[in-house]
Design an enzyme around this catalytic site. Sequence first.
Site, PDB file in Angstrom:
ATOM      1  N   PHE A  60      43.082 -17.706  32.727  1.00 20.95           N
ATOM      2  CA  PHE A  60      44.259 -17.197  32.105  1.00 20.95           C
ATOM      3  C   PHE A  60      44.713 -18.070  31.020  1.00 20.95           C
ATOM      4  O   PHE A  60      45.566 -17.417  29.975  1.00 20.95           O
ATOM      5  CB  PHE A  60      45.254 -17.191  33.101  1.00 20.95           C
ATOM      6  CG  PHE A  60      45.159 -16.060  34.259  1.00 20.95           C
ATOM      7  CD1 PHE A  60      45.293 -14.739  34.001  1.00 20.95           C
ATOM      8  CD2 PHE A  60      44.883 -16.567  35.349  1.00 20.95           C
ATOM      9  CE1 PHE A  60      45.050 -13.919  35.064  1.00 20.95           C
ATOM     10  CE2 PHE A  60      44.506 -15.725  36.426  1.00 20.95           C
ATOM     11  CZ  PHE A  60      44.767 -14.252  36.393  1.00 20.95           C
TER      12      PHE A  60
ATOM     13  N   THR B  12      42.430  -8.885  26.185  1.00 20.28           N
ATOM     14  CA  THR B  12      43.776  -8.265  25.764  1.00 20.28           C
ATOM     15  C   THR B  12      43.674  -6.677  24.976  1.00 20.28           C
ATOM     16  O   THR B  12      42.827  -6.821  24.252  1.00 20.28           O
ATOM     17  CB  THR B  12      45.090  -8.991  25.079  1.00 20.28           C
ATOM     18  OG1 THR B  12      45.882  -8.114  24.438  1.00 20.28           O
ATOM     19  CG2 THR B  12      44.285  -9.596  23.828  1.00 20.28           C
TER      20      THR B  12
ATOM     21  N   TYR C  10      46.584 -13.806  17.324  1.00 17.05           N
ATOM     22  CA  TYR C  10      46.506 -13.928  18.728  1.00 17.05           C
ATOM     23  C   TYR C  10      45.255 -12.753  19.499  1.00 17.05           C
ATOM     24  O   TYR C  10      44.411 -13.494  19.903  1.00 17.05           O
ATOM     25  CB  TYR C  10      47.763 -13.361  19.726  1.00 17.05           C
ATOM     26  CG  TYR C  10      47.660 -13.045  21.122  1.00 17.05           C
ATOM     27  CD1 TYR C  10      47.150 -13.878  21.983  1.00 17.05           C
ATOM     28  CD2 TYR C  10      47.981 -11.705  21.408  1.00 17.05           C
ATOM     29  CE1 TYR C  10      46.895 -13.745  23.268  1.00 17.05           C
ATOM     30  CE2 TYR C  10      47.723 -11.294  22.895  1.00 17.05           C
ATOM     31  CZ  TYR C  10      47.382 -12.144  23.662  1.00 17.05           C
ATOM     32  OH  TYR C  10      47.102 -11.828  24.947  1.00 17.05           O
TER      33      TYR C  10
HETATM   34  P1  NAD Z   1      51.710 -17.035  30.435  1.00 17.69           P
HETATM   35  O1  NAD Z   1      51.981 -17.853  29.565  1.00 17.69           O
HETATM   36  O2  NAD Z   1      52.727 -16.823  31.626  1.00 17.69           O
HETATM   37  O3  NAD Z   1      50.608 -18.238  31.025  1.00 17.69           O
HETATM   38  C1  NAD Z   1      49.686 -18.693  30.500  1.00 17.69           C
HETATM   39  C2  NAD Z   1      49.790 -20.180  31.040  1.00 17.69           C
HETATM   40  O4  NAD Z   1      48.714 -20.908  30.766  1.00 17.69           O
HETATM   41  C3  NAD Z   1      50.728 -21.022  31.138  1.00 17.69           C
HETATM   42  O5  NAD Z   1      51.292 -21.527  32.412  1.00 17.69           O
HETATM   43  C4  NAD Z   1      50.531 -22.120  30.176  1.00 17.69           C
HETATM   44  O6  NAD Z   1      51.301 -23.328  30.642  1.00 17.69           O
HETATM   45  C5  NAD Z   1      49.091 -22.207  30.318  1.00 17.69           C
HETATM   46  N1  NAD Z   1      48.369 -22.817  29.396  1.00 17.69           N
HETATM   47  C6  NAD Z   1      48.375 -22.288  28.074  1.00 17.69           C
HETATM   48  N2  NAD Z   1      47.439 -23.315  27.311  1.00 17.69           N
HETATM   49  C7  NAD Z   1      47.015 -24.049  28.060  1.00 17.69           C
HETATM   50  C8  NAD Z   1      46.133 -25.180  27.868  1.00 17.69           C
HETATM   51  N3  NAD Z   1      45.589 -25.643  26.815  1.00 17.69           N
HETATM   52  N4  NAD Z   1      45.834 -26.098  29.110  1.00 17.69           N
HETATM   53  C9  NAD Z   1      46.192 -25.730  30.329  1.00 17.69           C
HETATM   54  N5  NAD Z   1      46.986 -24.611  30.373  1.00 17.69           N
HETATM   55  C10 NAD Z   1      47.516 -24.214  29.521  1.00 17.69           C
HETATM   56  O7  NAD Z   1      51.030 -15.886  30.108  1.00 17.69           O
HETATM   57  P2  NAD Z   1      50.650 -14.546  30.972  1.00 17.69           P
HETATM   58  O8  NAD Z   1      51.542 -13.611  30.344  1.00 17.69           O
HETATM   59  O9  NAD Z   1      50.497 -14.641  32.369  1.00 17.69           O
HETATM   60  O10 NAD Z   1      49.134 -14.074  30.369  1.00 17.69           O
HETATM   61  C11 NAD Z   1      48.371 -14.782  31.021  1.00 17.69           C
HETATM   62  C12 NAD Z   1      46.818 -14.167  30.338  1.00 17.69           C
HETATM   63  O11 NAD Z   1      46.862 -12.923  29.999  1.00 17.69           O
HETATM   64  C13 NAD Z   1      46.871 -14.856  28.683  1.00 17.69           C
HETATM   65  O12 NAD Z   1      45.464 -15.100  28.469  1.00 17.69           O
HETATM   66  C14 NAD Z   1      47.306 -13.683  27.957  1.00 17.69           C
HETATM   67  O13 NAD Z   1      46.646 -13.782  26.552  1.00 17.69           O
HETATM   68  C15 NAD Z   1      46.615 -12.392  28.456  1.00 17.69           C
HETATM   69  N6  NAD Z   1      47.277 -11.211  28.497  1.00 17.69           N
HETATM   70  C16 NAD Z   1      48.618 -11.113  28.932  1.00 17.69           C
HETATM   71  C17 NAD Z   1      49.201  -9.982  28.777  1.00 17.69           C
HETATM   72  C18 NAD Z   1      50.805  -9.656  29.108  1.00 17.69           C
HETATM   73  O14 NAD Z   1      51.209  -8.594  29.014  1.00 17.69           O
HETATM   74  N7  NAD Z   1      51.474 -10.600  29.646  1.00 17.69           N
HETATM   75  C19 NAD Z   1      48.641  -8.920  28.410  1.00 17.69           C
HETATM   76  C20 NAD Z   1      47.222  -9.187  27.698  1.00 17.69           C
HETATM   77  C21 NAD Z   1      46.718 -10.223  28.132  1.00 17.69           C
END
Ligand code: NAD
Length: 329
Positions: A72, A116, A140
């Site tokens: 993630f 995504t 993104y």
């Molecule tokens: P979020 O920001 O809550 O979670 C991402 C986590 O990754 C965070 O805890 C952050 O600290 C950690 N992180 C980021 N870069 C890092 C690194 N280099 N090393 C270690 N940790 C790292 O985001 P989310 O909303 O839970 O989304 C999770 C995934 O799902 C992401 O990849 C996002 O692109 C994808 N996504 C989310 C949505 C949505 O609606 N929230 C929709 C489509 C895709």
Amino acid sequence: MAVLVTGGAGYIGSHTVMALLEKGKDVIIVDNLVKGHEFAIKGNKFYCGDLRDGEFLDKVFKENEIEEIVHFAAYSLVGESMKDPIGYFNNNVGGTISLLNCMKKHGVKNIVFSSTAAVYGEPRNIPILEDDDTTPTNPYGESKLAIEKLLKWASDAGDINYIALRYFNAAGAYESGTLGEYHNPETHLIPIVLETALGKRDKMIIFGDDYDTPDGTCIRDYIHVMDLATAHLLALDKLNRDGKSGVYNLGNGLGFSVNEVINKAKEITGRDIPVEMGDRRVGDPAILIASSEKAQKELGWEPKFNDLDKIIEDAWKWSKFLFNKLDQK
Ligand code: NAD
Ligand code: UDP
């Protein structure tokens, strides 16, 4: 044998960790807490560090018998990515390369990746199918598409097996109301609507009402975060079963406009939600609705919480819990 969850202290990651623990899996979390939260860490073991730090990651792989990965960790804000494309590619693609290097070195094959709907850009067809055009309109989405391509080539070379899950709009919270979404700053519609209902914001802005939709506001496909979590478990099962790589949409196949979401939230919370009409947000497509037929057929995925009421009810429970806690600090 353990599952490594990168970004497991974030929103979708922490909910998927709950689902993995409920299945009796041993869960190792890696997160640098740049966007995640300590309160959301639920796994059996937590490592605080950055994926791009190869030495750190190697240590995690050496200290644990990692069998499979759910990935993630990424930056995921469209607006932020427009201002900092280099940072987005660096973190999202760079973090994935570092992870794939470690997987190869330690002989770990299976990875489920968070992609995504943003990989599609402005869609030509609704509902969107996996093999429709992918022309992202922001860095993104482009960084996620670049990762999908990298995964494909690595899979073709026999290094890994992957499933990329293209989520539409993740929303809702863990049913107990004690775990949910908390981004700072928050950009997502449903938490912003509920923060406004709680009086944490004086008003919210609707980003445009001149779209080619029935009420002029954008339409999105909201999918409950626990339904997303379930899909990750099914994807891991499939990789273990047949090792076949692939890409899958995850959505409900139902679209709701911004106005419909606000009206539903008014009904569920019983609160006033003051709104102001604003300009369009750059890069927002008018309508995004998934076809998830492929995931249903090949992963056996069936969204359970597929109505907007349930999504908003769970998010509301969580918002009240979260702000109660924050107010006590
Ligand atoms: P979020 O920001 O809550 O979670 C991402 C986590 O990754 C965070 O805890 C952050 O600290 C950690 N992180 C980021 N870069 C890092 C690194 N280099 N090393 C270690 N940790 C790292 O985001 P989310 O909303 O839970 O989304 C999770 C995934 O799902 C992401 O990849 C996002 O692109 C994808 N996504 C989310 C949505 C949505 O609606 N929230 C929709 C489509 C895709
Ligand atoms: N939106 C809005 N006001 C806000 C936040 C979002 O009108 O304060 C709209 C946004 O323009 C989009 C929809 O709500 O049409 C969903 O936005 P979100 O950021 O939640 O998800 P996205 O579809 O951008 O991934």
